[in-house]
Design an enzyme around this catalytic site. Structure first.
Site, mmCIF file in Angstrom:
data_model
loop_
_atom_site.group_PDB
_atom_site.id
_atom_site.type_symbol
_atom_site.label_atom_id
_atom_site.label_comp_id
_atom_site.label_asym_id
_atom_site.label_seq_id
_atom_site.Cartn_x
_atom_site.Cartn_y
_atom_site.Cartn_z
ATOM 1 N N GLU A 96 36.028 49.717 119.840
ATOM 2 C CA GLU A 96 35.682 48.262 119.748
ATOM 3 C C GLU A 96 34.261 48.096 119.784
ATOM 4 O O GLU A 96 33.475 47.654 118.921
ATOM 5 C CB GLU A 96 35.718 47.376 120.952
ATOM 6 C CG GLU A 96 37.531 46.942 120.751
ATOM 7 C CD GLU A 96 37.982 46.120 122.108
ATOM 8 O OE1 GLU A 96 38.899 45.355 121.931
ATOM 9 O OE2 GLU A 96 37.640 46.776 123.121
ATOM 10 N N SER A 146 40.409 44.077 119.372
ATOM 11 C CA SER A 146 41.894 44.489 120.033
ATOM 12 C C SER A 146 42.055 43.422 121.240
ATOM 13 O O SER A 146 41.141 42.793 122.020
ATOM 14 C CB SER A 146 41.889 45.788 120.504
ATOM 15 O OG SER A 146 41.618 46.808 119.298
ATOM 16 N N GLY A 147 43.113 43.321 121.508
ATOM 17 C CA GLY A 147 43.667 42.266 122.443
ATOM 18 C C GLY A 147 44.378 41.061 122.115
ATOM 19 O O GLY A 147 44.473 40.764 120.875
ATOM 20 N N SER A 148 44.689 40.363 123.166
ATOM 21 C CA SER A 148 45.638 38.990 122.819
ATOM 22 C C SER A 148 44.957 38.078 121.952
ATOM 23 O O SER A 148 45.416 37.414 120.758
ATOM 24 C CB SER A 148 46.053 38.379 124.251
ATOM 25 O OG SER A 148 45.135 38.193 124.880
ATOM 26 N N ALA A 198 37.140 39.363 124.905
ATOM 27 C CA ALA A 198 36.382 39.847 126.254
ATOM 28 C C ALA A 198 37.269 39.634 127.502
ATOM 29 O O ALA A 198 38.029 38.598 127.601
ATOM 30 C CB ALA A 198 35.111 39.243 126.447
ATOM 31 N N ASP A 199 36.934 40.398 128.620
ATOM 32 C CA ASP A 199 37.602 40.238 129.788
ATOM 33 C C ASP A 199 36.710 39.326 130.719
ATOM 34 O O ASP A 199 37.174 38.422 131.450
ATOM 35 C CB ASP A 199 38.030 41.491 130.490
ATOM 36 C CG ASP A 199 38.750 42.415 129.786
ATOM 37 O OD1 ASP A 199 40.083 41.855 129.273
ATOM 38 O OD2 ASP A 199 38.579 43.517 129.549
ATOM 39 N N LYS A 222 37.282 32.889 131.099
ATOM 40 C CA LYS A 222 36.560 34.244 131.120
ATOM 41 C C LYS A 222 34.967 33.993 131.619
ATOM 42 O O LYS A 222 34.378 35.032 131.871
ATOM 43 C CB LYS A 222 36.728 34.755 129.799
ATOM 44 C CG LYS A 222 38.254 35.099 129.566
ATOM 45 C CD LYS A 222 38.934 36.157 130.230
ATOM 46 C CE LYS A 222 40.396 36.327 129.935
ATOM 47 N NZ LYS A 222 40.361 36.725 128.646
ATOM 48 N N GLY A 235 37.685 46.065 127.555
ATOM 49 C CA GLY A 235 38.340 47.279 127.861
ATOM 50 C C GLY A 235 39.249 47.286 128.711
ATOM 51 O O GLY A 235 40.131 48.132 129.177
#
Length: 239
Positions: free
Chosen positions: A119, A40-42, A98-99, A137, A111
Protein backbone atom coordinates in the site's frame (compact mmCIF):
# COMPACT_ATOMS: atom_id res chain seq x y z
CA UNK A 1 -42.24 -16.09 1.72
CA UNK A 2 -39.93 -14.11 3.99
CA UNK A 3 -36.28 -15.06 3.97
CA UNK A 4 -35.11 -16.60 7.23
CA UNK A 5 -32.11 -14.80 8.66
CA UNK A 6 -29.14 -17.09 9.20
CA UNK A 7 -26.71 -16.83 12.08
CA UNK A 8 -23.78 -15.91 9.84
CA UNK A 9 -25.65 -13.23 7.85
CA UNK A 10 -23.82 -9.90 8.02
CA UNK A 11 -25.96 -7.02 9.26
CA UNK A 12 -24.93 -3.59 7.94
CA UNK A 13 -23.76 -1.25 10.71
CA UNK A 14 -23.63 2.54 10.93
CA UNK A 15 -19.91 2.25 10.18
CA UNK A 16 -20.67 0.26 7.02
CA UNK A 17 -23.03 2.96 5.73
CA UNK A 18 -20.45 5.67 6.40
CA UNK A 19 -17.79 3.68 4.56
CA UNK A 20 -20.09 3.28 1.57
CA UNK A 21 -20.83 7.01 1.61
CA UNK A 22 -17.15 7.99 1.35
CA UNK A 23 -16.47 5.22 -1.18
CA UNK A 24 -19.15 6.58 -3.50
CA UNK A 25 -17.81 10.12 -3.26
CA UNK A 26 -14.21 9.00 -3.82
CA UNK A 27 -15.21 7.08 -6.94
CA UNK A 28 -16.54 10.34 -8.39
CA UNK A 29 -13.08 11.90 -8.11
CA UNK A 30 -11.61 9.50 -10.65
CA UNK A 31 -11.47 10.83 -14.20
CA UNK A 32 -11.33 9.06 -17.54
CA UNK A 33 -7.93 7.67 -18.58
CA UNK A 34 -6.54 7.78 -15.04
CA UNK A 35 -4.29 5.17 -13.47
CA UNK A 36 -5.66 4.49 -9.98
CA UNK A 37 -3.92 2.93 -6.98
CA UNK A 38 -6.36 0.50 -5.40
CA UNK A 39 -5.99 0.22 -1.64
CA UNK A 40 -6.79 -2.78 0.53
CA UNK A 41 -9.34 -3.35 3.28
CA UNK A 42 -13.09 -3.07 3.72
CA UNK A 43 -13.42 0.62 2.82
CA UNK A 44 -11.03 0.37 -0.13
CA UNK A 45 -12.98 -2.64 -1.41
CA UNK A 46 -16.18 -0.58 -1.43
CA UNK A 47 -14.38 2.12 -3.42
CA UNK A 48 -13.14 -0.48 -5.90
CA UNK A 49 -16.68 -1.79 -6.37
CA UNK A 50 -18.08 1.72 -6.88
CA UNK A 51 -15.31 2.53 -9.35
CA UNK A 52 -16.11 -0.64 -11.26
CA UNK A 53 -19.73 0.47 -11.59
CA UNK A 54 -18.63 3.81 -13.05
CA UNK A 55 -16.33 2.11 -15.55
CA UNK A 56 -19.19 -0.05 -16.83
CA UNK A 57 -21.92 2.60 -16.77
CA UNK A 58 -19.85 5.47 -18.21
CA UNK A 59 -17.53 3.38 -20.42
CA UNK A 60 -14.42 4.87 -18.82
CA UNK A 61 -10.87 3.90 -19.70
CA UNK A 62 -9.27 3.43 -16.29
CA UNK A 63 -6.52 1.13 -15.08
CA UNK A 64 -6.02 0.00 -11.51
CA UNK A 65 -2.84 -0.87 -9.63
CA UNK A 66 -3.76 -3.31 -6.81
CA UNK A 67 -1.97 -3.30 -3.46
CA UNK A 68 -2.76 -6.86 -2.40
CA UNK A 69 -4.04 -10.18 -3.65
CA UNK A 70 -7.39 -9.29 -2.08
CA UNK A 71 -7.73 -5.95 -3.87
CA UNK A 72 -6.70 -7.67 -7.10
CA UNK A 73 -9.56 -10.16 -6.72
CA UNK A 74 -12.12 -7.47 -5.85
CA UNK A 75 -11.01 -5.32 -8.79
CA UNK A 76 -11.14 -8.23 -11.22
CA UNK A 77 -14.67 -9.05 -10.10
CA UNK A 78 -15.65 -5.38 -10.46
CA UNK A 79 -14.35 -5.32 -14.04
CA UNK A 80 -11.41 -2.95 -13.50
CA UNK A 81 -8.50 -3.56 -15.91
CA UNK A 82 -5.31 -4.05 -13.90
CA UNK A 83 -1.67 -3.21 -14.51
CA UNK A 84 1.42 -3.61 -12.36
CA UNK A 85 3.49 -0.79 -10.93
CA UNK A 86 6.28 -1.31 -13.45
CA UNK A 87 3.82 -1.11 -16.35
CA UNK A 88 2.59 2.39 -15.53
CA UNK A 89 4.72 5.49 -15.83
CA UNK A 90 2.88 7.13 -12.95
CA UNK A 91 -0.20 6.75 -10.77
CA UNK A 92 -2.67 9.64 -10.98
CA UNK A 93 -4.52 8.95 -7.76
CA UNK A 94 -4.37 6.35 -4.99
CA UNK A 95 -7.37 5.68 -2.76
CA UNK A 96 -7.01 3.69 0.43
CA UNK A 97 -8.45 3.22 3.91
CA UNK A 98 -6.87 3.67 7.35
CA UNK A 99 -7.03 2.20 10.83
CA UNK A 100 -6.37 5.57 12.48
CA UNK A 101 -6.25 9.16 11.21
CA UNK A 102 -4.74 11.96 13.29
CA UNK A 103 -7.04 14.98 13.08
CA UNK A 104 -4.32 17.62 13.23
CA UNK A 105 -1.62 16.12 10.99
CA UNK A 106 -3.55 13.67 8.76
CA UNK A 107 -0.88 11.09 9.51
CA UNK A 108 -2.14 7.51 9.55
CA UNK A 109 -1.75 4.03 10.90
CA UNK A 110 -2.47 1.35 8.33
CA UNK A 111 -1.81 -2.34 8.04
CA UNK A 112 -4.56 -4.05 9.98
CA UNK A 113 -4.88 -6.34 6.97
CA UNK A 114 -1.15 -6.86 6.65
CA UNK A 115 -0.85 -5.09 3.28
CA UNK A 116 0.85 -1.86 4.36
CA UNK A 117 4.12 -2.42 2.50
CA UNK A 118 2.51 -2.69 -0.93
CA UNK A 119 0.00 0.00 0.00
CA UNK A 120 2.74 2.46 0.94
CA UNK A 121 4.66 1.81 -2.27
CA UNK A 122 1.58 2.52 -4.40
CA UNK A 123 0.13 5.32 -2.24
CA UNK A 124 3.39 7.25 -2.00
CA UNK A 125 4.04 6.80 -5.72
CA UNK A 126 0.74 8.49 -6.65
CA UNK A 127 0.37 12.14 -7.60
CA UNK A 128 -2.48 12.36 -5.09
CA UNK A 129 -3.07 10.06 -2.11
CA UNK A 130 -6.62 10.09 -0.74
CA UNK A 131 -7.71 8.26 2.39
CA UNK A 132 -11.25 7.11 3.18
CA UNK A 133 -12.46 6.62 6.76
CA UNK A 134 -15.51 6.87 8.95
CA UNK A 135 -15.51 9.33 11.84
CA UNK A 136 -14.68 6.56 14.31
CA UNK A 137 -11.16 6.38 12.87
CA UNK A 138 -10.31 9.97 13.82
CA UNK A 139 -7.97 10.35 16.81
CA UNK A 140 -6.24 13.23 18.58
CA UNK A 141 -2.98 11.35 19.03
CA UNK A 142 -1.78 8.65 16.65
CA UNK A 143 -1.02 5.24 18.13
CA UNK A 144 -2.94 5.44 21.41
CA UNK A 145 -5.52 2.85 20.36
CA UNK A 146 -3.99 1.01 17.42
CA UNK A 147 -0.64 -0.80 17.28
CA UNK A 148 1.80 -0.09 14.47
CA UNK A 149 2.39 -3.15 12.27
CA UNK A 150 5.90 -3.95 11.10
CA UNK A 151 6.43 -6.29 8.17
CA UNK A 152 9.62 -8.14 9.05
CA UNK A 153 11.86 -10.66 7.34
CA UNK A 154 11.40 -13.99 9.21
CA UNK A 155 15.17 -14.47 9.55
CA UNK A 156 15.37 -11.32 11.70
CA UNK A 157 12.18 -11.49 13.78
CA UNK A 158 13.87 -12.40 17.09
CA UNK A 159 16.44 -9.60 16.90
CA UNK A 160 13.70 -7.14 15.98
CA UNK A 161 11.63 -8.26 18.98
CA UNK A 162 14.64 -7.71 21.26
CA UNK A 163 15.26 -4.27 19.75
CA UNK A 164 11.64 -3.27 20.31
CA UNK A 165 11.68 -4.57 23.89
CA UNK A 166 14.71 -2.38 24.62
CA UNK A 167 12.63 0.56 23.41
CA UNK A 168 10.17 -0.16 26.26
CA UNK A 169 7.44 -1.38 23.93
CA UNK A 170 5.42 -4.59 24.01
CA UNK A 171 5.78 -6.18 20.56
CA UNK A 172 3.57 -9.10 19.55
CA UNK A 173 3.92 -11.42 16.58
CA UNK A 174 0.61 -11.36 14.72
CA UNK A 175 -1.06 -14.75 14.48
CA UNK A 176 -3.89 -15.71 12.18
CA UNK A 177 -7.15 -17.61 12.37
CA UNK A 178 -7.76 -20.79 10.43
CA UNK A 179 -4.16 -21.95 10.78
CA UNK A 180 -1.51 -22.29 13.43
CA UNK A 181 1.42 -19.92 13.54
CA UNK A 182 2.08 -16.35 12.42
CA UNK A 183 0.32 -14.35 9.75
CA UNK A 184 2.31 -14.44 6.51
CA UNK A 185 2.04 -11.44 4.20
CA UNK A 186 1.67 -11.47 0.41
CA UNK A 187 5.43 -10.89 0.35
CA UNK A 188 6.14 -13.99 2.47
CA UNK A 189 7.06 -12.11 5.64
CA UNK A 190 5.84 -11.91 9.24
CA UNK A 191 4.11 -9.04 11.05
CA UNK A 192 5.00 -7.67 14.47
CA UNK A 193 2.43 -5.34 16.06
CA UNK A 194 3.76 -2.79 18.53
CA UNK A 195 2.20 0.03 20.53
CA UNK A 196 4.51 3.01 20.37
CA UNK A 197 4.25 6.69 21.25
CA UNK A 198 4.08 8.77 18.07
CA UNK A 199 4.86 12.45 18.60
CA UNK A 200 6.20 12.95 15.08
CA UNK A 201 4.84 10.55 12.46
CA UNK A 202 7.61 11.12 9.92
CA UNK A 203 10.38 10.61 12.49
CA UNK A 204 8.70 7.46 13.82
CA UNK A 205 8.22 6.12 10.30
CA UNK A 206 11.91 6.58 9.50
CA UNK A 207 13.09 5.26 12.87
CA UNK A 208 11.14 2.00 12.61
CA UNK A 209 12.30 1.41 9.04
CA UNK A 210 15.91 1.83 10.16
CA UNK A 211 15.67 -1.31 12.31
CA UNK A 212 17.53 -4.00 10.33
CA UNK A 213 15.08 -6.62 9.09
CA UNK A 214 12.04 -4.34 9.04
CA UNK A 215 10.74 -4.16 5.50
CA UNK A 216 8.10 -1.49 6.14
CA UNK A 217 5.93 -0.14 8.95
CA UNK A 218 2.33 1.02 9.11
CA UNK A 219 2.93 4.68 9.95
CA UNK A 220 2.00 6.84 6.97
CA UNK A 221 3.19 10.44 7.37
CA UNK A 222 2.20 11.47 3.83
CA UNK A 223 -1.41 12.01 2.83
CA UNK A 224 -2.98 14.69 0.65
CA UNK A 225 -6.64 14.44 1.55
CA UNK A 226 -8.95 12.48 3.88
CA UNK A 227 -12.64 11.88 3.23
CA UNK A 228 -14.44 11.32 6.54
CA UNK A 229 -17.89 9.78 6.57
CA UNK A 230 -20.20 11.25 9.20
CA UNK A 231 -23.90 10.77 9.85
CA UNK A 232 -24.67 14.10 8.15
CA UNK A 233 -22.15 14.41 5.32
CA UNK A 234 -18.71 13.56 3.98
CA UNK A 235 -16.11 15.91 5.42
CA UNK A 236 -12.93 16.62 3.46
CA UNK A 237 -9.74 17.20 5.44
CA UNK A 238 -6.65 18.61 3.73
CA UNK A 239 -3.15 19.43 4.88
Amino acid sequence: MARTKKANDEVPTDSDSLKLKVAKQAAKLVKDEMVVGLGSGSTANLFIQELGKRIVEEELYIYGVPTSFDSRMVASTAGIPLISLDQCGEIDIAVDGADEVCKSTLSLIKGGGGCHTMEKIVDYHAKEFIVLADEGKLVDSLGDKTPVPLEVIPFAYSTILNKLLKMNTAPVIRTGSGKMGPVITDNGNMIIDVFISIDDAEETEIMLNNIPGVLENGVFSKCDKVLIGTSKKVEILKK
